[in-house]
Design a protein around this motif. Structure first.
Motif, PDB file in Angstrom:
ATOM      1  N   LEU A  92      21.537  10.052 -11.969  1.00  0.00           N
ATOM      2  CA  LEU A  92      20.941  10.340 -10.665  1.00  0.00           C
ATOM      3  C   LEU A  92      21.973  10.223  -9.553  1.00  0.00           C
ATOM      4  CD1 LEU A  92      18.268  10.735  -8.955  1.00  0.00           C
ATOM      5  CD2 LEU A  92      18.242   8.237  -8.770  1.00  0.00           C
ATOM      6  N   ARG A  93      22.008  11.235  -8.683  1.00  0.00           N
ATOM      7  CA  ARG A  93      22.794  11.139  -7.458  1.00  0.00           C
ATOM      8  C   ARG A  93      21.813  11.044  -6.293  1.00  0.00           C
ATOM      9  NH1 ARG A  93      24.352  14.270  -3.286  1.00  0.00           N
ATOM     10  NH2 ARG A  93      23.777  16.281  -4.176  1.00  0.00           N
ATOM     11  N   PRO A  94      21.632   9.845  -5.715  1.00  0.00           N
ATOM     12  CA  PRO A  94      20.736   9.754  -4.566  1.00  0.00           C
ATOM     13  C   PRO A  94      21.190  10.715  -3.469  1.00  0.00           C
ATOM     14  CG  PRO A  94      21.285   7.570  -5.374  1.00  0.00           C
ATOM     15  CD  PRO A  94      22.193   8.532  -6.082  1.00  0.00           C
ATOM     16  N   ALA A  95      20.280  11.545  -3.002  1.00  0.00           N
ATOM     17  CA  ALA A  95      20.602  12.581  -2.012  1.00  0.00           C
ATOM     18  C   ALA A  95      19.995  12.172  -0.678  1.00  0.00           C
ATOM     19  CB  ALA A  95      20.050  13.931  -2.466  1.00  0.00           C
ATOM     20  N   VAL A  96      20.853  12.014   0.317  1.00  0.00           N
ATOM     21  CA  VAL A  96      20.392  11.458   1.590  1.00  0.00           C
ATOM     22  C   VAL A  96      19.338  12.345   2.243  1.00  0.00           C
ATOM     23  CG1 VAL A  96      22.188  12.508   3.038  1.00  0.00           C
ATOM     24  CG2 VAL A  96      21.216  10.302   3.686  1.00  0.00           C
ATOM     25  N   GLU A  97      19.393  13.673   1.994  1.00  0.00           N
ATOM     26  CA  GLU A  97      18.383  14.536   2.594  1.00  0.00           C
ATOM     27  C   GLU A  97      16.981  14.221   2.068  1.00  0.00           C
ATOM     28  OE1 GLU A  97      20.225  16.945  -0.843  1.00  0.00           O
ATOM     29  OE2 GLU A  97      20.920  15.598   0.753  1.00  0.00           O
ATOM     30  N   ASP A  98      16.894  13.791   0.802  1.00  0.00           N
ATOM     31  CA  ASP A  98      15.589  13.418   0.252  1.00  0.00           C
ATOM     32  C   ASP A  98      15.141  12.058   0.785  1.00  0.00           C
ATOM     33  OD1 ASP A  98      15.666  15.782  -1.148  1.00  0.00           O
ATOM     34  OD2 ASP A  98      16.316  14.867  -3.025  1.00  0.00           O
ATOM     35  N   VAL A 133      -0.043   4.845  -1.737  1.00  0.00           N
ATOM     36  CA  VAL A 133       0.724   6.055  -1.433  1.00  0.00           C
ATOM     37  C   VAL A 133       2.187   5.791  -1.790  1.00  0.00           C
ATOM     38  CG1 VAL A 133       1.407   7.694   0.353  1.00  0.00           C
ATOM     39  CG2 VAL A 133      -0.857   6.592   0.457  1.00  0.00           C
ATOM     40  N   VAL A 134       2.786   6.712  -2.539  1.00  0.00           N
ATOM     41  CA  VAL A 134       4.182   6.565  -2.950  1.00  0.00           C
ATOM     42  C   VAL A 134       4.934   7.848  -2.627  1.00  0.00           C
ATOM     43  CG1 VAL A 134       5.761   6.259  -4.904  1.00  0.00           C
ATOM     44  CG2 VAL A 134       3.641   4.915  -4.781  1.00  0.00           C
ATOM     45  N   ALA A 135       6.111   7.697  -2.045  1.00  0.00           N
ATOM     46  CA  ALA A 135       7.014   8.834  -1.843  1.00  0.00           C
ATOM     47  C   ALA A 135       8.136   8.740  -2.878  1.00  0.00           C
ATOM     48  CB  ALA A 135       7.592   8.831  -0.434  1.00  0.00           C
ATOM     49  N   ILE A 136       8.366   9.831  -3.592  1.00  0.00           N
ATOM     50  CA  ILE A 136       9.432   9.889  -4.588  1.00  0.00           C
ATOM     51  C   ILE A 136      10.487  10.877  -4.106  1.00  0.00           C
ATOM     52  CG2 ILE A 136      10.066  10.516  -6.942  1.00  0.00           C
ATOM     53  CD1 ILE A 136       8.520   7.917  -6.792  1.00  0.00           C
ATOM     54  N   ALA A 137      11.659  10.356  -3.783  1.00  0.00           N
ATOM     55  CA  ALA A 137      12.796  11.211  -3.442  1.00  0.00           C
ATOM     56  C   ALA A 137      13.398  11.735  -4.743  1.00  0.00           C
ATOM     57  CB  ALA A 137      13.831  10.413  -2.655  1.00  0.00           C
ATOM     58  N   ALA A 138      13.477  13.042  -4.872  1.00  0.00           N
ATOM     59  CA  ALA A 138      13.906  13.625  -6.146  1.00  0.00           C
ATOM     60  C   ALA A 138      15.353  13.311  -6.466  1.00  0.00           C
ATOM     61  CB  ALA A 138      13.686  15.141  -6.116  1.00  0.00           C
ATOM     62  N   GLY A 139      16.234  13.371  -5.458  1.00  0.00           N
ATOM     63  CA  GLY A 139      17.647  13.191  -5.717  1.00  0.00           C
ATOM     64  C   GLY A 139      18.252  14.370  -6.450  1.00  0.00           C
ATOM     65  N   GLU A 140      19.525  14.261  -6.737  1.00  0.00           N
ATOM     66  CA  GLU A 140      20.254  15.295  -7.475  1.00  0.00           C
ATOM     67  C   GLU A 140      20.864  14.663  -8.723  1.00  0.00           C
ATOM     68  OE1 GLU A 140      20.226  18.442  -6.730  1.00  0.00           O
ATOM     69  OE2 GLU A 140      19.209  18.271  -4.790  1.00  0.00           O
ATOM     70  N   ARG A 141      21.712  15.419  -9.418  1.00  0.00           N
ATOM     71  CA  ARG A 141      22.331  14.929 -10.648  1.00  0.00           C
ATOM     72  C   ARG A 141      23.842  15.083 -10.593  1.00  0.00           C
ATOM     73  NH1 ARG A 141      18.865  11.819 -13.567  1.00  0.00           N
ATOM     74  NH2 ARG A 141      16.847  12.385 -12.678  1.00  0.00           N
ATOM     75  N   GLY A 192       0.793  -1.220   0.000  1.00  0.00           N
ATOM     76  CA  GLY A 192       0.000   0.000   0.000  1.00  0.00           C
ATOM     77  C   GLY A 192       0.823   1.267   0.000  1.00  0.00           C
ATOM     78  N   VAL A 193       2.103   1.145   0.375  1.00  0.00           N
ATOM     79  CA  VAL A 193       2.989   2.314   0.470  1.00  0.00           C
ATOM     80  C   VAL A 193       4.321   1.965  -0.175  1.00  0.00           C
ATOM     81  CG1 VAL A 193       4.136   3.939   2.020  1.00  0.00           C
ATOM     82  CG2 VAL A 193       1.886   3.023   2.632  1.00  0.00           C
ATOM     83  N   GLY A 194       4.768   2.811  -1.107  1.00  0.00           N
ATOM     84  CA  GLY A 194       6.010   2.564  -1.814  1.00  0.00           C
ATOM     85  C   GLY A 194       6.957   3.744  -1.761  1.00  0.00           C
ATOM     86  N   PHE A 195       8.164   3.516  -2.250  1.00  0.00           N
ATOM     87  CA  PHE A 195       9.209   4.554  -2.271  1.00  0.00           C
ATOM     88  C   PHE A 195      10.147   4.297  -3.428  1.00  0.00           C
ATOM     89  CE2 PHE A 195      13.701   5.367  -1.342  1.00  0.00           C
ATOM     90  CZ  PHE A 195      13.691   6.745  -1.229  1.00  0.00           C
ATOM     91  N   ASP A 196      10.524   5.378  -4.133  1.00  0.00           N
ATOM     92  CA  ASP A 196      11.550   5.243  -5.161  1.00  0.00           C
ATOM     93  C   ASP A 196      12.188   6.594  -5.430  1.00  0.00           C
ATOM     94  OD1 ASP A 196      12.999   4.207  -7.662  1.00  0.00           O
ATOM     95  OD2 ASP A 196      11.794   2.476  -7.053  1.00  0.00           O
ATOM     96  N   TRP A 197      13.069   6.624  -6.435  1.00  0.00           N
ATOM     97  CA  TRP A 197      13.912   7.784  -6.707  1.00  0.00           C
ATOM     98  C   TRP A 197      13.671   8.367  -8.090  1.00  0.00           C
ATOM     99  CZ3 TRP A 197      17.265  10.060  -3.335  1.00  0.00           C
ATOM    100  CH2 TRP A 197      17.635   9.346  -2.194  1.00  0.00           C
ATOM    101  N   GLY A 198      13.651   9.681  -8.168  1.00  0.00           N
ATOM    102  CA  GLY A 198      13.775  10.413  -9.416  1.00  0.00           C
ATOM    103  C   GLY A 198      12.627  10.255 -10.394  1.00  0.00           C
ATOM    104  N   PRO A 199      12.766  10.871 -11.570  1.00  0.00           N
ATOM    105  CA  PRO A 199      11.683  10.838 -12.552  1.00  0.00           C
ATOM    106  C   PRO A 199      11.365   9.443 -13.064  1.00  0.00           C
ATOM    107  CG  PRO A 199      13.660  11.884 -13.462  1.00  0.00           C
ATOM    108  CD  PRO A 199      13.891  11.720 -12.008  1.00  0.00           C
ATOM    109  N   VAL A 200      12.370   8.586 -13.199  1.00  0.00           N
ATOM    110  CA  VAL A 200      12.104   7.221 -13.668  1.00  0.00           C
ATOM    111  C   VAL A 200      11.365   6.439 -12.595  1.00  0.00           C
ATOM    112  CG1 VAL A 200      13.133   5.065 -14.467  1.00  0.00           C
ATOM    113  CG2 VAL A 200      14.089   7.255 -15.223  1.00  0.00           C
TER     114      VAL A 200
END
Length: 251
Positions: free
Chosen positions: A165-171, A151-159, A11-19
């Motif tokens: 994609l540079r996974p950003a720990v703050e996100d 419900v999904v949370a998408i951490a934007a990350g940086e570049r 029911g709840v997911g998480f992933d990174w960036g536009p992809v």
């Protein structure tokens, strides 16, 4: 065949960036870009300013802002005295505007991407992570009794410089803080990992936000106040919801 990357069955997911936002689809999607798009959005909406997310370095942004009678934010380093930029501190001090087109390479671009997806899109930062979770739970409780929304949370990350994609720990912390406050027992393994990352630093989050790579980068550029604002955990009760291209305070 369902994609193995879609986190189906939870029911709840998480992933990174536009992809990740494309692959892990949700009915309610929280875009998280702590340094600094979603932090800037919460500051703006706190002050009654509607925010129009837009793609980064898109030449059509000027015409887009004119269409809506909005101020177009400039780049952080290009902002002069009294001009508004992606810097939350600049938004906090600006006067006389009610609409703001706010491009950014990550969070804003993802929000714009999701605007036609059919999902309910919200902007989440550390500042409003608890308020956003409360709002989502109320939306779920107020449903029609049919299928429970995902419900999904998408951490934007940086570049990185090569565009990857540079996974950003703050996100990761911002998304994990939101997911932790949801208090759901139906988290995907990815969502559980985000929650664990947040809870590991929750007691000293302002300190670690300043010391992580993103915080050090922004401080090095002379925008330490933006990190201070981003570290205002649970300071905002606004939940900016994206409707018809604009993020504004949900009622």
């Amino acid at each position: 065949m369902t994609s193995p990357y879609a986190q189906a069955g939870f029911g709840v997911g998480f992933d990174w960036g536009p992809v990740g936002a494309e692959v892990v689809a949700g009915d309610i999607v929280a875009v998280v870009d702590v340094l600094s798009f979603t932090t800037a959005v919460t500051v703006a909406v706190d002050r009654g300013i509607d925010v129009y997310p837009y793609r980064w370095r898109d030449e059509t942004a000027v015409a887009y802002a004119e269409e809506y009678g909005a101020t177009l934010a400039v780049g952080r380093s290009a902002a002069g005295p009294g001009e508004v930029s992606l810097s939350p501190a600049s938004i906090r001090s600006v006067t006389g505007i009610t609409r703001l087109v706010l491009p950014s390479p990550n969070g804003s671009t993802i929000a714009k991407q999701l605007s036609d997806s059919g999902a309910t899109v919200i902007a989440v930062s550390l500042r409003n992570r608890r308020a956003a979770a409360d709002w989502v739970r109320n939306q779920i409780r107020g449903g029609d009794g049919g299928r429970r929304p995902k419900v999904v949370a998408i951490a934007a990350g940086e570049r990185w410089r090569d565009g990857s994609l540079r996974p950003a720990v703050e996100d990761l912390w911002g998304a994990g803080g939101f997911l932790s406050a949801l208090r759901s027992d139906d988290l995907s393994p990815e969502a559980r990992a985000a929650v664990a990352a947040y809870e590991a630093v929750a007691d000293e989050l302002p300190k670690y936000l300043h010391e992580c790579a993103g915080g050090r980068e922004i401080t090095q550029y002379g925008f330490q106040d933006d990190v201070v604002i981003a570290a205002e955990v649970d300071a905002s009760d606004v939940v900016p919801v994206l409707v018809d291209g604009r993020l504004f305070r949900s009622t």
